[in-house]
Design a protein around this motif. Structure first.
Motif, short mmCIF file in Angstrom:
data_model
loop_
_atom_site.label_atom_id
_atom_site.label_comp_id
_atom_site.label_asym_id
_atom_site.label_seq_id
_atom_site.Cartn_x
_atom_site.Cartn_y
_atom_site.Cartn_z
N LEU A 129 0.84 -1.20 0.00
CA LEU A 129 0.00 0.00 0.00
C LEU A 129 0.87 1.25 0.00
N ASP A 130 1.96 1.20 0.76
CA ASP A 130 2.85 2.35 0.84
C ASP A 130 3.57 2.59 -0.48
N ARG A 131 3.76 1.53 -1.25
CA ARG A 131 4.50 1.64 -2.51
C ARG A 131 3.60 1.65 -3.74
N GLY A 132 2.29 1.54 -3.53
CA GLY A 132 1.37 1.50 -4.66
C GLY A 132 1.46 0.22 -5.46
N ARG A 133 1.69 -0.91 -4.74
CA ARG A 133 1.85 -2.19 -5.40
C ARG A 133 0.80 -3.18 -4.92
N THR A 134 0.73 -4.32 -5.60
CA THR A 134 -0.08 -5.47 -5.16
C THR A 134 0.81 -6.69 -5.25
N PHE A 135 0.22 -7.86 -4.97
CA PHE A 135 1.02 -9.08 -5.05
C PHE A 135 1.34 -9.47 -6.50
N GLU A 136 0.80 -8.72 -7.46
CA GLU A 136 1.24 -8.90 -8.83
C GLU A 136 2.74 -8.61 -8.94
N TRP A 137 3.21 -7.68 -8.11
CA TRP A 137 4.64 -7.38 -8.07
C TRP A 137 5.42 -8.62 -7.65
N SER A 138 4.92 -9.33 -6.63
CA SER A 138 5.58 -10.56 -6.17
C SER A 138 5.59 -11.61 -7.29
N ALA A 139 4.46 -11.72 -8.00
CA ALA A 139 4.38 -12.68 -9.10
C ALA A 139 5.38 -12.33 -10.20
N GLN A 140 5.52 -11.04 -10.50
CA GLN A 140 6.46 -10.61 -11.53
C GLN A 140 7.90 -10.93 -11.14
N ILE A 141 8.23 -10.72 -9.85
CA ILE A 141 9.58 -11.06 -9.39
C ILE A 141 9.81 -12.57 -9.52
N ASP A 142 8.79 -13.37 -9.15
CA ASP A 142 8.91 -14.82 -9.32
C ASP A 142 9.20 -15.18 -10.78
N GLU A 143 8.45 -14.58 -11.68
CA GLU A 143 8.63 -14.88 -13.11
C GLU A 143 10.03 -14.49 -13.58
N LYS A 144 10.51 -13.34 -13.12
CA LYS A 144 11.83 -12.88 -13.55
C LYS A 144 12.93 -13.78 -12.97
N ILE A 145 12.74 -14.23 -11.74
CA ILE A 145 13.72 -15.15 -11.14
C ILE A 145 13.74 -16.46 -11.92
N ALA A 146 12.54 -17.00 -12.23
CA ALA A 146 12.45 -18.27 -12.95
C ALA A 146 13.11 -18.20 -14.32
N ALA A 147 13.12 -17.01 -14.91
CA ALA A 147 13.66 -16.86 -16.27
C ALA A 147 15.15 -16.53 -16.30
N LEU A 148 15.79 -16.42 -15.15
CA LEU A 148 17.19 -16.00 -15.11
C LEU A 148 18.11 -17.04 -15.76
N THR A 149 19.13 -16.55 -16.41
CA THR A 149 20.15 -17.41 -17.03
C THR A 149 21.47 -17.21 -16.30
N PRO A 150 22.39 -18.18 -16.40
CA PRO A 150 23.71 -17.99 -15.78
C PRO A 150 24.41 -16.72 -16.25
N ASP A 151 24.30 -16.40 -17.54
CA ASP A 151 24.96 -15.19 -18.05
C ASP A 151 24.41 -13.94 -17.37
N ALA A 152 23.08 -13.88 -17.20
CA ALA A 152 22.46 -12.69 -16.60
C ALA A 152 22.86 -12.55 -15.14
N VAL A 153 22.85 -13.66 -14.39
CA VAL A 153 23.20 -13.61 -12.97
C VAL A 153 24.65 -13.21 -12.78
N ASN A 154 25.54 -13.84 -13.52
CA ASN A 154 26.96 -13.55 -13.37
C ASN A 154 27.32 -12.15 -13.84
N ALA A 155 26.61 -11.66 -14.86
CA ALA A 155 26.85 -10.28 -15.33
C ALA A 155 26.45 -9.28 -14.23
N ALA A 156 25.29 -9.50 -13.59
CA ALA A 156 24.86 -8.61 -12.51
C ALA A 156 25.81 -8.69 -11.33
#
Length: 919
Positions: free
Chosen positions: A867-894
């Motif tokens: 509520l303080d950030r203007g978000r819903t649990f859709e934000w949590s779902a989006q983070i889950d999706e982005k984590i699931a899609a991570l590749t070794p190259d992306a993680v090691n680059a970050a």
């Protein structure tokens, strides 16, 4: 891993208990050789042909499963020269079998939250995970493997020894723990309860691996174990899985040795004096009391609450308002054999210890002259049952609760004790407390000759067979519906709205759902002011929040607490700077009334002078104690390094001396003025998750906020990124057995940055999980630390973040620990993480996130944050999706983009001078 420590003072002095609904009797087909033994309130006990006892407690209200294997062996079974063996074996079972060499690593890869603990009467191994029959069967297979195939290898013992010593030294930093251990040793002449569970250092360091294996083979057997499965699972399939794994283990042929040591009645006062550096003065008195299974235990436990509670207890009134002590405590130990009750007080330096101890013991031992009242018993009973109901709502605690009851003599004690509390009579509480709270049964700081000593009754282990023969428990329990913790379902079920009131809107997130015991978790957030208007108000902002529940214009502190207890509610007020947060837990039908009471307390706090003075004494005592603790000193050093604000800014981090000076200058008039100026409506958020009526909650908020002034306009306090030059801090803490390491670097990133998910996972792999690089190197390979972690903190509001690494360790291992951490950071940057690490890390991290969303208290807090950030649990779902899609190259680059080992500032605190080598 840890050794179990007795219940602590205050609200924690209650049984960790809960209750679950099981399937209907007769709904399963028992595997061959299994038999049903007993069933109470939905928990059913089975016995397998090899002697293993199994407790099943199905509950679909949370999509998690908890498995707890309790072995009926603890430090009670250890002989001289064997102390610490039970605790050492708790560590060793995680080291592996021929098929699984790193159990904790396997747990982490599969997303299990797992650990073990050892007490005087039992050792247990427990794991919680998102419900999954394959994971459950795998974990049952590991339990079966560990029960008979653990290697207990010499090389594993050697590598783990430093970790165990580090854990031992961590406890040595706590003056209260050490004092209690010494008092127990004095109180017990023969019984093993007089020995510390973690063991004598010489016994542990010189343990014979052959004797350790013999101890393992003797006690880690099916007929000396109880398996507990709770949460969401299929009972029939689980019984079959247990039969296919643990049920195939052979029935032991050996006979366990008899236990025949009975502690004689204490025949005179005993004394202990402890002298160590740091901390604050303590006085205490310990008394022998009945065992957990005795009908006399619960009456004494209630008496202990009457005596030691704050602020209603007799010890509090005798010692704190009179300025003889800064705070008091008291608790009992619910053990298999007769245990102890302990009462004490924490003092400020300069307070008269002799007078405080005399007042303490006189208050405890004057019950004949000043008998308990019915009102005192009713209040203690209400507190006990409130704690029971609070934990009754959490299915994941069933393993812990049943494990402790099993250790006390029988799992059904968990319910029998509750019934005994409900039925306790004043005359019994008075009689039993009077029997044991006598001078000759006391261990404290002096000896007093007594011509005709009065003896306590001889204590014996109770026989529960007749007591529990026909016991069925409370029939009034109901099953809850299953809850899907997916982000989409959470969003769909949550009623998000704005309550538009004349003095400002209230943002709402209300999630009604079935819960165990009809409980609800709620949170209230009130914002006010900005950096300029709050200038010079840092200490007042914190003190006002801490003192809110100390009294209002119409209610005393005790009356407020009694009303909370009558609602079976747990309420905590916390605040600083621009925020006040109130966390609430209560029965759902009590939530509207609780909201009304909380808002009354927040609006009409009166800050009584006596309470302000008590708060000052307690805060000063806490600060002085922190000034000698390695963790506090090192953490404060780094916090002050990133401290650009002037001293009158609320974001400023003061020194300990500045904190002492500001606390001493607290004035009631200033607190009243701050409350009057800043507290009000206009920027309020409220969330609730659990069994409640949304319309009734809205009405309670409308009524409670009606007519309240508007708070000064709120503006969030910014904390922008600062490029801090790396710096090292060395802090000496004389006579402290344990040291603390903390290292931190600033980052310029926000959680909306595309790199955030990759960096989130990189931190998990670096130092958050039990398969992380830091954990494997520092703990598993080199055995240097009981706990080593890394933490990534990223702002949602602005591009600022920090990356922190910390560890506890023995001061003599400083160079090795710092080298190991430095090398692992460099290796991570140079080599990156492997594809297998990233694949396993993604699966484990997503499971942990799913497990977190199954907790009602987490959901309530998360909704306030969203509520303080203007978000819903859709934000949590989006983070889950982005984590699931991570590749070794992306993680090691970050990782390589942001992790700069040379940019870390480091603070270390410990007794390093003592361990410097002479040239």
């Amino acid at each position: 891993m840890r050794f179990s420590f007795p219940k602590l003072p205050g609200r924690l002095n209650a049984l960790l208990i809960t209750s679950f609904l099981a399937f209907q009797a007769g709904a399963t087909t028992l595997p061959s050789g299994a038999s049903e033994v007993a069933s109470v309130e939905g928990i059913t006990e089975y016995r397998l042909s090899n002697g293993l006892r199994v407790l099943l407690a199905p509950d679909a209200s949370k999509p998690t499963t908890t498995v707890n294997m309790t072995y009926l062996v603890g430090s009670r079974q250890e002989n001289y020269g064997q102390t610490g063996m039970a605790h050492l074996l708790e560590h060793m079972l995680f080291k592996g079998t021929p098929t699984i060499r790193n159990a904790l690593g396997e747990f982490s890869r599969r997303g299990l939250q797992a650990n073990g603990s050892t007490s005087t009467d039992r050792t247990n191994y427990f794991a919680s995970f998102a419900s999954d029959p394959d994971t459950l069967k795998w974990y049952l297979g590991w339990q079966a493997d560990a029960m008979i195939n653990s290697l207990i290898a010499k090389e594993d013992l050697d590598s783990e020894m430093t970790v165990v010593r580090n854990e031992m030294e961590s406890g040595e930093n706590n003056p209260f723990r050490v004092l209690m251990q010494k008092m127990q040793a004095a109180a017990y002449q023969w019984h093993s309860y007089g020995k510390s569970t973690i063991g004598a250092r010489t016994d542990v360091e010189n343990v014979d691996v052959g004797q350790l294996r013999a101890f393992y083979h003797q006690y880690y057997q099916p007929d000396n174990a109880v398996l507990i499965v709770s949460g969401k699972f299929d009972p029939q399939a689980t019984l079959n899985a247990i039969s296919d794994t643990l049920g195939k283990l052979p029935k032991p042929q050996r006979t366990l040795p008899p236990e025949y040591t009975v502690e004689p009645v204490q025949d005179g006062e005993r004394a202990v004096t402890l002298r160590r550096a740091g901390g604050t003065p303590l006085v205490a008195a310990m008394y022998h009391i009945p065992a957990a299974g005795s009908p006399d235990y619960i009456p004494f436990d209630l008496a202990a609450t009457i005596l030691s509670d704050t602020p209603s207890g007799r010890l509090y009134h005798a010692l704190v308002p009179t300025k003889l002590a800064a705070g008091v405590f008291g608790f009992t130990m619910d053990q298999h054999d007769p245990g102890v009750g302990m009462f004490g007080a924490q003092l400020q330096p300069g307070m008269d210890q002799d007078k405080a101890l005399k007042t303490l013991t006189t208050t405890l031992e004057s019950l004949r002259e000043k008998p308990f009242t019915q009102a005192e018993l009713d209040r203690a009973r209400s507190k006990w049952l409130t704690s029971w109901q609070q934990l009754y709502a959490d299915p994941e605690q069933i393993g812990v609760a049943l494990s402790e009851a099993i250790a006390g003599g029988d799992w059904r004690l968990l319910f029998l004790m509750r019934d005994q509390v409900r039925q306790a009579k004043l005359e019994d509480v008075q009689r039993i407390a009077t029997q044991y709270l006598i001078p000759s049964n006391r261990t404290e700081g002096r000896y007093i000759p007594t011509e005709k000593p009065q003896r306590a009754p001889l204590l014996q282990r109770p026989d529960l067979t007749e007591t529990l023969k026909d016991y069925k428990g409370d029939p009034n329990f109901k099953q809850t519906d299953a809850f899907d913790p997916s982000p989409a379902n959470i969003d769909a079920l949550t009623q998000r709205s704005s309550l538009d009131l004349p003095n400002g809107a209230v943002q709402l997130a209300l999630l009604p759902k079935d819960t165990r015991g009809g409980r609800v978790q709620a949170e209230l957030l009130i914002h006010f002011g900005d950096a300029e208007s709050l200038r010079g108000q840092r200490i007042n902002a914190a003190a006002v929040a801490d003192l809110l529940e100390r009294g209002t214009s119409t209610l005393s502190r005790q009356e407020i607490q009694d009303r909370f207890d009558a609602m079976q509610a747990e309420v905590s007020f916390s605040g600083a700077d621009t925020d006040l947060t109130v966390a609430m837990s209560a029965a759902g039908d009590q939530l509207p009334a609780l909201i009304g009471l909380v808002l009354d307390v927040v609006r009409n706090a009166s800050f009584p002078q006596a309470e302000v003075e008590e708060y000052q004494r307690q805060t000063l005592t806490s600060i002085r104690s922190a000034m000698t603790e390695p963790t506090s000193l090192a953490s404060r050093a780094l916090a002050r390094q990133n401290n650009p604000w002037p001293a009158d800014d609320v974001r400023y981090v003061p020194t300990f001396d500045e904190s002492l000076a500001q606390t001493e200058q607290i004035q009631r008039d200033a607190l009243v003025a701050f409350h009057k100026r800043f507290y009000g409506a206009g920027a309020i958020k409220f969330s609730a998750v659990g069994d409640f009526q949304a319309d009734a909650v809205k009405q309670a908020l409308t009524t409670g906020l009606n007519g309240w002034q508007k708070a000064p306009a709120y503006t969030r306090l910014s904390k922008p990124y600062r490029d801090i030059k790396a710096e090292n801090f060395d802090i000496e803490t004389p006579d402290k057995a344990n040291a603390f390491y903390i290292s931190r670097m600033p980052l310029k990133i926000q959680d909306t940055n595309p790199d955030y998910p990759a960096l989130y996972l990189a931190n998990f792999l670096l130092g958050t999980s039990e398969t992380s690089r830091l954990w494997n190197r520092v703990r598993e390979t080199e055995g240097l630390s009981y706990n080593v972690r890394s933490n990534l903190s990223v702002s949602s509001y602005e591009p600022t973040a920090s990356w922190t690494v910390y560890a506890i360790y023995a001061p003599e291992n400083r160079d090795r620990l710092e080298t190991a951490i430095t090398e692992e950071l460099a290796r991570a940057v140079k080599d990156g993480f492997t594809s297998e690490e990233i694949k396993d890390g993604i699966a484990a991290l997503l499971n942990y996130r799913k497990l977190s969303r199954a907790q009602d208290s987490v959901l309530a807090s998360a909704w306030i944050s969203y509520l303080d950030r203007g978000r819903t649990f859709e934000w949590s779902a989006q983070i889950d999706e982005k984590i699931a899609a991570l590749t070794p190259d992306a993680v090691n680059a970050a990782l390589r983009k942001y992790l700069q080992p040379s940019a870390f500032s480091t603070a270390v605190a410990g007794d390093f001078a003592k361990h410097k080598k002479t040239p």
